[in-house]
Design an enzyme around this catalytic site. Sequence first.
Site, PDB file in Angstrom:
ATOM      1  N   HIS A  75      12.276  -1.251 -15.766  1.00  0.00           N
ATOM      2  CA  HIS A  75      12.865  -1.512 -14.448  1.00  0.00           C
ATOM      3  C   HIS A  75      13.601  -0.277 -13.931  1.00  0.00           C
ATOM      4  CE1 HIS A  75      14.342  -3.929 -11.196  1.00  0.00           C
ATOM      5  NE2 HIS A  75      15.599  -3.826 -11.552  1.00  0.00           N
ATOM      6  N   THR A  76      13.421  -0.014 -12.655  1.00  0.00           N
ATOM      7  CA  THR A  76      14.181   1.053 -11.998  1.00  0.00           C
ATOM      8  C   THR A  76      14.923   0.422 -10.840  1.00  0.00           C
ATOM      9  OG1 THR A  76      12.289   2.488 -12.468  1.00  0.00           O
ATOM     10  CG2 THR A  76      14.013   3.408 -11.079  1.00  0.00           C
ATOM     11  N   TYR A  77      16.187   0.788 -10.683  1.00  0.00           N
ATOM     12  CA  TYR A  77      16.970   0.211  -9.589  1.00  0.00           C
ATOM     13  C   TYR A  77      17.841   1.279  -8.922  1.00  0.00           C
ATOM     14  CZ  TYR A  77      20.236  -2.389  -6.824  1.00  0.00           C
ATOM     15  OH  TYR A  77      20.974  -2.841  -5.755  1.00  0.00           O
ATOM     16  N   ALA A  88      15.334   7.616  -7.619  1.00  0.00           N
ATOM     17  CA  ALA A  88      14.513   6.997  -8.670  1.00  0.00           C
ATOM     18  C   ALA A  88      13.648   8.051  -9.358  1.00  0.00           C
ATOM     19  CB  ALA A  88      13.649   5.889  -8.083  1.00  0.00           C
ATOM     20  N   CYS A 110       7.392  -0.720 -15.122  1.00  0.00           N
ATOM     21  CA  CYS A 110       7.987  -0.772 -13.769  1.00  0.00           C
ATOM     22  C   CYS A 110       6.978  -0.248 -12.743  1.00  0.00           C
ATOM     23  CB  CYS A 110       9.248   0.082 -13.750  1.00  0.00           C
ATOM     24  SG  CYS A 110       9.876   0.379 -12.089  1.00  0.00           S
ATOM     25  N   SER A 111       6.799  -0.998 -11.666  1.00  0.00           N
ATOM     26  CA  SER A 111       5.796  -0.616 -10.661  1.00  0.00           C
ATOM     27  C   SER A 111       6.144   0.692  -9.955  1.00  0.00           C
ATOM     28  CB  SER A 111       5.622  -1.733  -9.630  1.00  0.00           C
ATOM     29  OG  SER A 111       6.830  -1.931  -8.929  1.00  0.00           O
TER      30      SER A 111
HETATM   31  N1  COA Z   1       6.950  -0.014  -6.509  1.00  0.00           N
HETATM   32  C1  COA Z   1       6.373   1.180  -6.287  1.00  0.00           C
HETATM   33  N2  COA Z   1       6.857   2.083  -5.394  1.00  0.00           N
HETATM   34  C2  COA Z   1       7.955   1.748  -4.680  1.00  0.00           C
HETATM   35  C3  COA Z   1       8.603   0.508  -4.885  1.00  0.00           C
HETATM   36  C4  COA Z   1       8.061  -0.400  -5.841  1.00  0.00           C
HETATM   37  N3  COA Z   1       8.619  -1.596  -6.082  1.00  0.00           N
HETATM   38  N4  COA Z   1       9.675   0.456  -4.044  1.00  0.00           N
HETATM   39  C5  COA Z   1       9.691   1.614  -3.367  1.00  0.00           C
HETATM   40  N5  COA Z   1       8.660   2.403  -3.738  1.00  0.00           N
HETATM   41  C6  COA Z   1       8.318   3.703  -3.204  1.00  0.00           C
HETATM   42  C7  COA Z   1       8.548   3.745  -1.707  1.00  0.00           C
HETATM   43  O1  COA Z   1       7.391   3.279  -1.053  1.00  0.00           O
HETATM   44  C8  COA Z   1       8.839   5.213  -1.435  1.00  0.00           C
HETATM   45  O2  COA Z   1       7.658   5.830  -1.005  1.00  0.00           O
HETATM   46  P1  COA Z   1       7.704   6.993   0.137  1.00  0.00           P
HETATM   47  O3  COA Z   1       8.388   8.176  -0.508  1.00  0.00           O
HETATM   48  O4  COA Z   1       6.265   7.233   0.448  1.00  0.00           O
HETATM   49  O5  COA Z   1       8.491   6.421   1.274  1.00  0.00           O
HETATM   50  C9  COA Z   1       9.253   5.793  -2.773  1.00  0.00           C
HETATM   51  O6  COA Z   1       9.187   4.686  -3.726  1.00  0.00           O
HETATM   52  C10 COA Z   1      10.668   6.359  -2.747  1.00  0.00           C
HETATM   53  O7  COA Z   1      10.854   7.138  -3.900  1.00  0.00           O
HETATM   54  P2  COA Z   1      12.327   7.475  -4.401  1.00  0.00           P
HETATM   55  O8  COA Z   1      13.147   7.956  -3.269  1.00  0.00           O
HETATM   56  O9  COA Z   1      12.203   8.342  -5.615  1.00  0.00           O
HETATM   57  O10 COA Z   1      12.822   6.022  -4.856  1.00  0.00           O
HETATM   58  P3  COA Z   1      14.216   5.308  -4.516  1.00  0.00           P
HETATM   59  O11 COA Z   1      15.352   6.159  -4.999  1.00  0.00           O
HETATM   60  O12 COA Z   1      14.207   4.886  -3.097  1.00  0.00           O
HETATM   61  O13 COA Z   1      14.126   4.006  -5.456  1.00  0.00           O
HETATM   62  C11 COA Z   1      13.277   1.877  -6.148  1.00  0.00           C
HETATM   63  C12 COA Z   1      12.929   3.244  -5.526  1.00  0.00           C
HETATM   64  C13 COA Z   1      11.960   1.102  -6.350  1.00  0.00           C
HETATM   65  C14 COA Z   1      13.944   2.089  -7.502  1.00  0.00           C
HETATM   66  C15 COA Z   1      14.233   1.114  -5.192  1.00  0.00           C
HETATM   67  O14 COA Z   1      13.566   0.861  -3.983  1.00  0.00           O
HETATM   68  C16 COA Z   1      14.741  -0.215  -5.773  1.00  0.00           C
HETATM   69  O15 COA Z   1      15.713  -0.239  -6.518  1.00  0.00           O
HETATM   70  N6  COA Z   1      14.074  -1.333  -5.427  1.00  0.00           N
HETATM   71  C17 COA Z   1      14.465  -2.654  -5.944  1.00  0.00           C
HETATM   72  C18 COA Z   1      14.076  -2.810  -7.414  1.00  0.00           C
HETATM   73  C19 COA Z   1      12.588  -2.591  -7.626  1.00  0.00           C
HETATM   74  O16 COA Z   1      11.745  -3.125  -6.911  1.00  0.00           O
HETATM   75  N7  COA Z   1      12.274  -1.765  -8.655  1.00  0.00           N
HETATM   76  C20 COA Z   1      10.875  -1.401  -8.959  1.00  0.00           C
HETATM   77  C21 COA Z   1      10.195  -2.405  -9.829  1.00  0.00           C
HETATM   78  S1  COA Z   1      10.873  -2.406 -11.485  1.00  0.00           S
END
Ligand code: COA
Length: 137
Positions: A75-77, A88, A110-111
């Site tokens: 999981h990443t959050y 992330a 984690c997706s």
């Molecule tokens: N799966 C895959 N990719 C995802 C995603 C998911 N669930 N949520 C966001 N992304 C992509 C976005 O589309 C974005 O793409 P873009 O750069 O083309 O706009 C990219 O991640 C952003 O990258 P980054 O800036 O490194 O990530 P972030 O710091 O915004 O964090 C998450 C990304 C997923 C960790 C954050 O949106 C989050 O905490 N989401 C809720 C928890 C979650 O769904 N976690 C992932 C499943 S374990």
Amino acid sequence: MAKRADDDSSTVEEARPPVIVWNKERERFETEDKEAFLQYHLRGVGLVVAAAADSCDDPEQEKREGAAVVMDMVHTYVPRSKRGMGLAALLCDAAFAHAQRHSMLVIPTCSYVSDTYLPRNPAWNSLVYNGEPKASM
Ligand code: COA
């Protein structure tokens, strides 16, 4: 004058890239404030292979016993207010570098890791666990 100097230093502070910390006890890579994190679990895939060897009595499979510890990135959050700025990706950078330093393979459960980070950082695909222990392990 003194106030101006303070203002300058706080600007430098804000520009500093986030520091990612390894929290070994909680199996996380996280920001210093702990608000953003990558959660992983260590899994001993050698145990699975050993169990298979026991059941099928195949000597080739027995050679693979005791194989590897893999880092399952589950999981990443990142808090909503800090998303879209690459935080992330920084967490993943730290986690993959850690896995490489410790000769561990990775399961990208984690997706975000599988669908976004790895396609953008294909060099790390060599660490992805594909069901076979790494030859050097
Ligand atoms: N799966 C895959 N990719 C995802 C995603 C998911 N669930 N949520 C966001 N992304 C992509 C976005 O589309 C974005 O793409 P873009 O750069 O083309 O706009 C990219 O991640 C952003 O990258 P980054 O800036 O490194 O990530 P972030 O710091 O915004 O964090 C998450 C990304 C997923 C960790 C954050 O949106 C989050 O905490 N989401 C809720 C928890 C979650 O769904 N976690 C992932 C499943 S374990």
